[in-house]
Design a protein around this motif. Sequence first.
Motif: not given
Length: 185
Positions: A130, A134-135, A138, A154, A157-158, A160-163
Amino acid sequence: MDDTKQAEGAGRRRITQADVAQHAGVSTGIVSSVINGRDYGTIGFGERTRDPVWRSVRELGYVPNIAARSLARGGNRLIGVFTPGPLLRPGANDGGGAFLTGIEEEAGRAGYHLLLFTGPAPAAGRRSVYSGGVNTLQLADGSVLIGADTFPGDMARLAAESYPFLLVGERDAPGARGPPPSPTW
């Protein structure tokens, strides 16, 4: 020189599929179908159509717009690799190069390109996914995180974003909640 041919040089317009269609004497739908190797059912064509399209592509110097192509198909066909520090060290025999080669080979077999993410290290000496808030991953459809125990925030967060990511490293790092989601590629 033909007005439509503008393949090189600064300030020149990018050749489009519409340019190829006009040059080949076919519709833009036919050009798209030929270039993308797709038959959409209602648009059928044979070699007599395909050949002039490919000839026009070569003559005009058409290059597909990768960003548009990725948007249309919903992915970039990129697998990212991210580490919090250097993976490859000159003269080191730590296996980083062999590991990266293995990822590259498997990505190629699956029809993906490999993208190594690096970035500036903050004062703490560790990179963050991040950077700038920002990721940065992406751009890739999913990523392999190496040594992820050093950037647990990190990972959370990833997730949580379903990345989609694959973790290679310690899984019990503070801030990491359970296993990462399975990669979707």
